[in-house]
Design an enzyme around this catalytic site. Structure first.
Site, PDB file in Angstrom:
ATOM      1  N   TRP A 233       0.821  -1.218   0.000  1.00 24.33           N
ATOM      2  CA  TRP A 233       0.000   0.000   0.000  1.00 24.33           C
ATOM      3  C   TRP A 233       0.853   1.265   0.000  1.00 24.33           C
ATOM      4  CZ3 TRP A 233      -2.742  -2.419   4.742  1.00 24.33           C
ATOM      5  CH2 TRP A 233      -3.484  -3.543   4.328  1.00 24.33           C
ATOM      6  N   GLU A 446      -1.537   7.065   7.537  1.00 21.46           N
ATOM      7  CA  GLU A 446      -0.684   7.933   8.351  1.00 21.46           C
ATOM      8  C   GLU A 446      -1.096   7.904   9.822  1.00 21.46           C
ATOM      9  OE1 GLU A 446       0.574  11.709   6.901  1.00 21.46           O
ATOM     10  OE2 GLU A 446       0.215  11.168   4.815  1.00 21.46           O
ATOM     11  N   ASP A 450      -8.045   5.438  15.298  1.00 18.26           N
ATOM     12  CA  ASP A 450      -8.167   4.662  16.531  1.00 18.26           C
ATOM     13  C   ASP A 450      -6.851   4.657  17.303  1.00 18.26           C
ATOM     14  OD1 ASP A 450     -10.887   3.270  15.658  1.00 18.26           O
ATOM     15  OD2 ASP A 450      -9.471   3.079  13.993  1.00 18.26           O
TER      16      ASP A 450
END
Length: 610
Positions: A233, A446, A450
């Site tokens: 990713w 980034e 949570d």
């Protein structure tokens, strides 16, 4: 297409951009204390000095203190020259995105149009914060925030491409690189000749950066490291020529002789060899940005490409992420402006039941709340950028809050804009469905919201209780707030005091086990977010009232409503932390979740039994 020869000449004129010097002030040592022992006196002095030096408002509210030095008055850090530079940048940037970039086309092609990329390079958009001597524009954080806001209002896919390149891709070279590394790499990344990427996340390592498995081993002759591993990713992963890569390296403690793996940051060039990437990922949103898996196979990295020192990779990664988070709030405040304008245009022209729909209370409430969320986000973004430009090092909790708040506020605002527009908002041609898809990732990457909430709560819980409140008048209001907002200031002061006592009580009750109390920590984090949001809107509205700006009355209303409602939310969250009913609810929620996970499916029987 805007040609940029005159534009670049203006940006690079000597003397237009001043270097921001870090704050030079330091607290002086206090007089020696007549303690029972010199060691105890030194220890007490060291602890008190450490607490007093931290100027973070959020850090200090966990002590029940109102440290407002970085927030009141609302900071204004741009010099006349910096304002002149910014004015020269804003109009051409707006014009470029309006005339030369097609966000819908980029989304459909799942890449940024080549002509758009070339235009952005000509504009200098790939090196906005790179110093002029290295070929960049040399903007301050506050100047950068204003331009990022423009990008966010037009195309978040392009925004991610630019942000992944400079906010995190080569940001490590800017903030942790040595002079040789800066001279070698910054000119080419600033011009856009080389794209940059930040390579941290792995299949087995997301929020837990310390669990990465990529490994770099020093060669026998000590000239280079050999890197093996993969990253997933990675924004710009299929485009980048320069990567900031994090890998485990064996580090020997010179005192004990014990060798342990520690994360080290490296500057890796694709040209080193052994670097490849997978196909672009298929995503819900930000489709125009390139996201790909990146592989490293026996990649040889010269020792001089270690970034920030061997074994310091985790620190480098956190510095990069903390440094760049304010930009997300700035970009998303631009996105919110776009969504609100769409909703306003529709609401003021759509007729239903013989009236414009903006005359209906339900629509009015939506629009007003959208404006409040935007006001808070924008206020946070520019307060934090100004703190950074003033040389502050105590902004990390505020930056984390701004990322959480902005990403959730932008989602709410755009969702409500779609609701105001009804079926039209749901249609592709309206442009908001793309924005909503693009926005979803911002609560994840980034640092997930949570994890950042836990970061805020746990970092704050590590502070010491204040011996006295700071920044209060005798009446309990916050110093420096305009008289028109005295009642709101008093509400905030009381909320800070209550927050401090609740935080202290929570730590006394759970001690070191507080890290496992995430139901409670999340409520504490939410309350801290509301406290900081209340401070920034009171500070900004006070500035507007003092300067008698044309929007002052409007801003005063926003601030008053925000603080009134935030105070209620804070009270609810603090009550939940201490309530026996909430404690039972949290216990039941924990059990429900465990039962679901154990069963692997919904447990409740179907209503029909079949």
């Amino acid at each position: 297409m805007i040609r940029a020869s005159k534009f670049l000449w203006a940006l690079n004129r000597p003397g237009l951009v001043k270097e921001i010097s870090p704050a030079a002030s330091r607290l002086q040592s206090t007089a020696a204390q007549p303690a029972a022992s010199e060691r105890e006196a030194q220890k007490a002095h060291k602890m008190s000095k450490k607490v007093e030096m931290n100027k973070s408002f959020v850090m200090n509210i966990f002590r029940g203190a109102a440290m407002t030095e970085q927030a009141i008055p609302y900071p204004s850090v741009l010099s006349d020259e910096q304002k002149e530079t910014l004015e020269m940048l804003v109009d051409p940037t707006e014009k470029f995105f309006e005339e030369c970039n097609d966000a819908a086309k980029n989304d459909a092609m799942e890449k940024v149009d080549d002509q758009t990329l070339e235009g952005l390079k000509e504009l200098g958009a790939f090196g906005l914060q790179v110093p002029v001597e290295f070929g960049g524009v040399g903007l301050s954080n506050t100047q950068y925030a204003r331009l990022v806001e423009i990008v966010g209002s037009h195309d978040l896919g392009v925004g991610i491409t630019l942000g992944a390149h400079q906010s995190i891709g080569f940001k490590g070279i800017l903030i942790a690189g040595n002079p040789e590394q800066k001279a070698k790499y910054l000119p080419k990344v600033a011009s856009g000749e080389h794209m940059a990427a930040f390579a941290l996340t792995e299949p087995s390592s997301g929020s837990d950066a310390g669990s990465i498995r990529s490994r770099a081993v020093l060669s026998e002759d000590g000239s280079h490291y050999v890197l093996n591993g993969s990253k997933i990713w990675i924004s710009n992963g299929g485009l980048a020529e320069v990567f900031t890569v994090f890998a485990q390296t064996p580090i020997t403690n010179p005192k004990t002789g014990v060798t342990k793996d520690k994360v080290t940051a490296f500057i890796v060039e694709r040209a080193f060899g052994g670097v490849s990437h997978g196909l672009p990922e298929k995503k819900m949103g930000i489709k125009a940005s390139n996201t790909a898996e990146v592989y490293f196979e026996d990649t040889k990295i010269p020792v001089e490409n270690v970034l920030g020192g061997s074994g310091n990779g985790f620190k480098v990664a956190m510095e990069i992420l903390n440094n760049g988070r304010f930009g997300m709030a700035a970009a998303l405040s631009g996105t919110m402006r776009y969504s609100i304008k769409k909703a306003l245009d529709f609401a003021t022209s759509r007729m239903q039941f013989g009236q414009r729909i903006d005359s209906f209370g339900t629509i009015q409430e939506k629009l007003a709340r959208m404006a409040m969320l935007h006001y808070v986000t924008e206020s946070m973004a520019y307060m934090i950028s100004s703190n950074m430009d003033s040389g502050s090092k105590d902004y990390h909790l505020e930056a984390a809050i701004s990322k959480c708040f902005a990403s959730e506020a932008a989602w709410t605002v755009t969702d409500e804009a779609i609701q105001v527009m009804g079926g039209m908002g749901f249609m592709k041609e309206a442009g908001l469905e793309r924005v909503l898809r693009d926005l979803r990732i911002f609560r994840i990457f980034e640092g997930t919201n949570d994890i950042l909430r836990l970061f805020v709560a746990l970092t704050g819980e590590g502070t010491k209780r204040a011996k006295r409140a700071i920044g209060f008048t005798n009446g309990g209001t916050i110093e420096g707030i305009h008289p028109n907002l005295n009642e709101s200031s008093l509400l905030l002061g009381r909320a800070i005091e209550a927050f401090g006592y609740t935080s202290e009580g929570l730590l006394m009750k759970h001690g070191k086990n507080i890290i496992g109390q995430q139901f409670l920590l999340n409520r504490l984090a939410n309350a801290s977010m509301d406290l900081y949001a209340s401070l920034v809107v009171l500070s900004r509205a006070s500035r507007s009232l003092t300067l008698n700006l044309s929007s002052a009355d409007h801003e005063e209303k926003i601030a008053r409503v925000w603080v009134n409602e935030a105070s209620d939310r804070i009270q609810l969250n603090l009550t939940a932390v201490k309530s026996s009913v909430s404690e039972k609810n949290f216990s039941d929620l924990e059990t429900i979740a465990k039962e679901l996970c154990s069963n692997g499916d919904i447990i409740a029987e179907r209503p029909l039994g079949i």
